[in-house]
Every structure is written in C-alpha cells, then in structure tokens.
Design an enzyme around this catalytic site. Structure first.
Site, mmCIF file in Angstrom:
data_model
loop_
_atom_site.group_PDB
_atom_site.id
_atom_site.type_symbol
_atom_site.label_atom_id
_atom_site.label_comp_id
_atom_site.label_asym_id
_atom_site.label_seq_id
_atom_site.Cartn_x
_atom_site.Cartn_y
_atom_site.Cartn_z
ATOM 1 N N ARG A 50 -28.349 -8.704 -1.674
ATOM 2 C CA ARG A 50 -28.091 -8.267 -3.320
ATOM 3 C C ARG A 50 -27.073 -9.048 -3.534
ATOM 4 O O ARG A 50 -25.846 -8.651 -3.605
ATOM 5 C CB ARG A 50 -28.614 -6.882 -3.146
ATOM 6 C CG ARG A 50 -28.427 -6.697 -4.990
ATOM 7 C CD ARG A 50 -28.887 -5.380 -4.723
ATOM 8 N NE ARG A 50 -27.633 -4.114 -5.062
ATOM 9 C CZ ARG A 50 -27.774 -3.464 -5.196
ATOM 10 N NH1 ARG A 50 -29.073 -2.837 -5.259
ATOM 11 N NH2 ARG A 50 -26.242 -2.415 -4.477
ATOM 12 N N THR A 71 -26.994 -9.729 -10.544
ATOM 13 C CA THR A 71 -27.997 -9.966 -11.090
ATOM 14 C C THR A 71 -29.166 -8.623 -9.880
ATOM 15 O O THR A 71 -30.493 -8.121 -10.500
ATOM 16 C CB THR A 71 -28.900 -11.429 -10.426
ATOM 17 O OG1 THR A 71 -28.711 -11.314 -9.271
ATOM 18 C CG2 THR A 71 -28.109 -12.402 -11.077
ATOM 19 N N ASP A 122 -23.226 3.310 0.381
ATOM 20 C CA ASP A 122 -23.730 1.824 1.029
ATOM 21 C C ASP A 122 -23.884 1.916 2.719
ATOM 22 O O ASP A 122 -23.304 1.641 3.254
ATOM 23 C CB ASP A 122 -22.567 0.541 0.712
ATOM 24 C CG ASP A 122 -23.603 -0.633 0.832
ATOM 25 O OD1 ASP A 122 -23.918 -0.827 2.403
ATOM 26 O OD2 ASP A 122 -24.105 -1.714 0.440
ATOM 27 N N ASP A 147 -22.323 -0.450 4.374
ATOM 28 C CA ASP A 147 -21.558 -0.059 5.326
ATOM 29 C C ASP A 147 -20.273 1.695 5.466
ATOM 30 O O ASP A 147 -19.578 1.604 6.393
ATOM 31 C CB ASP A 147 -19.964 -0.215 3.497
ATOM 32 C CG ASP A 147 -19.949 -1.612 2.942
ATOM 33 O OD1 ASP A 147 -20.143 -1.812 3.812
ATOM 34 O OD2 ASP A 147 -19.955 -1.668 1.542
#
Length: 209
Positions: A104, A108, A200, A203
């Site tokens: 990602r 944006t 995340d 992560d």
C-alpha cells in the site's frame, strides 16, 4: 450486510482478543493466527459440494461422502495473507496455492502490485483469497480484479478483521464475492488503519515496523 458473514464462534473471538492485545509477542501472534485460520476454514467451506464413493470399512462396503470437483485454490495476498494460508492448508492440504503481492502506498493508500502467480484452471475451482485485514478494501479489490482476469468466477474473501469502509468497497466493486471475517470493527483512522483493530498484521506477525 448480506454479502458479509461474521464468524462469531467463541474460540475465534477469544483468540482474536488475544491477538488484539499490543503486549502479544510475534511468535504468539503467529500461533494464534494459525489456530484461528483453521477455525475460520470450517465456516467458509461449509457448503463445498460432495459426491460419494464406494469404500470398504473394516465391517462392510458403503457409499461414503467425499469432496466433489477440482481442488480449491487458496490465494494469499502478500505478505500478511500467508498467516491465514498456513492454517487453512492444515485443514485442506490438497488445495492449490497462489499469491498476489501488493503493498500500500502510504500517501495515496492505493495498492501497488509487485507479484502474481496463481494456479491453472481457476474457472473450474472455488477460489478463496485471504488477507488478515480488510481495511480500505483497495488491496482486496485489486487482488480480486487480478483473479477474475485469470479466470476465477467462484470467489470468496476471508479476513480476520474488516472495516465498514472496506466491506462497502468490496461490495461496490465485487458484489458477487462474499466476505467472511471474525469481526467488523468500528471504522478506519486517517492513516487507513482499522479501529480498534490490532495494528499492522504483517508487522505483528513478523516483528517488523
């Protein structure tokens, strides 16, 4: 949301709560995700078609149920999708496995593809795409786009957590693809993270930041 199935089994919810805790170390997070993905598999495959075959038990012959059709395809949306993939393969070891690599853009929030390798004959298989987080929905939509381009026409999406925004994005782009998840959380924050979420997933799995 008729296209959304929330799998609220007590064991799933218990393990999800442990994964949400910020104190949970990566090794424990991976183990919990592996265990949870096996439980989620039972729900998303509940209606797989069956046929029968003749078998000889130690007592007598019988006609017994067995899965019908081609082996399903399991497609991991990299990198975090591998955490769900491994548990599913424990339950369905004969599944064909593919990968769609996306990351990602943090500015944006749009997905950028860097890898795609999928099994043949997707048009004759049930295809399950897996990614722990359905956040903005952009990566999931992009992955489903690629799978449809490769011929898939019987698709399901499996995730651990979903946001209302991500579910709506998937519904708008792919109303024919049902979404299965363990929880529908409140919203997205300004960074595109699920709230309350669990951070995340990649992560948390791999101990990266």
């Amino acid at each position: 949301m008729e296209h959304l199935t929330i799998i609220d089994h007590p064991l799933v919810q218990h393990k999800l709560t442990l994964m949400r805790r910020k104190e949970t170390p990566s090794a424990t997070f991976r183990q919990l995700l592996w265990e949870t993905s096996m439980l989620l598999t039972y729900e998303i495959t509940r209606d797989l078609p069956l046929t029968t075959m003749n078998v000889d038990t130690p007592i007598c012959p019988m006609m017994a149920p067995i899965l019908d059709g081609k082996k399903l395809a399991l497609v991991s949306i990299l990198r975090a999708g591998n955490g769900l993939r491994d548990g599913i393969l424990e339950v369905i070891p004969a599944a064909r496995v593919g990968f769609v690599g996306l990351y990602r853009d943090e500015k944006t929030l749009e997905p950028i593809e860097y890898y795609c390798k999928v099994p043949p004959e997707l048009d004759h298989r049930l295809v399950i795409a897996v990614d722990p987080m359905l956040a903005t929905g952009n990566s999931s939509v992009a992955a489903i786009n690629r799978l449809k381009e490769a011929g898939a026409n019987d698709l399901r999406m499996l995730c651990l957590l979903a946001s209302p925004e991500g579910v709506e994005r998937m519904k708008d782009a792919h109303p024919d693809v049902p979404v299965f998840t363990a929880a529908l959380d409140e919203k997205l924050d300004e960074r595109g993270y699920i709230v309350p979420g669990l951070g995340d997933a990649g992560d948390r799995m791999f101990g990266t930041t």
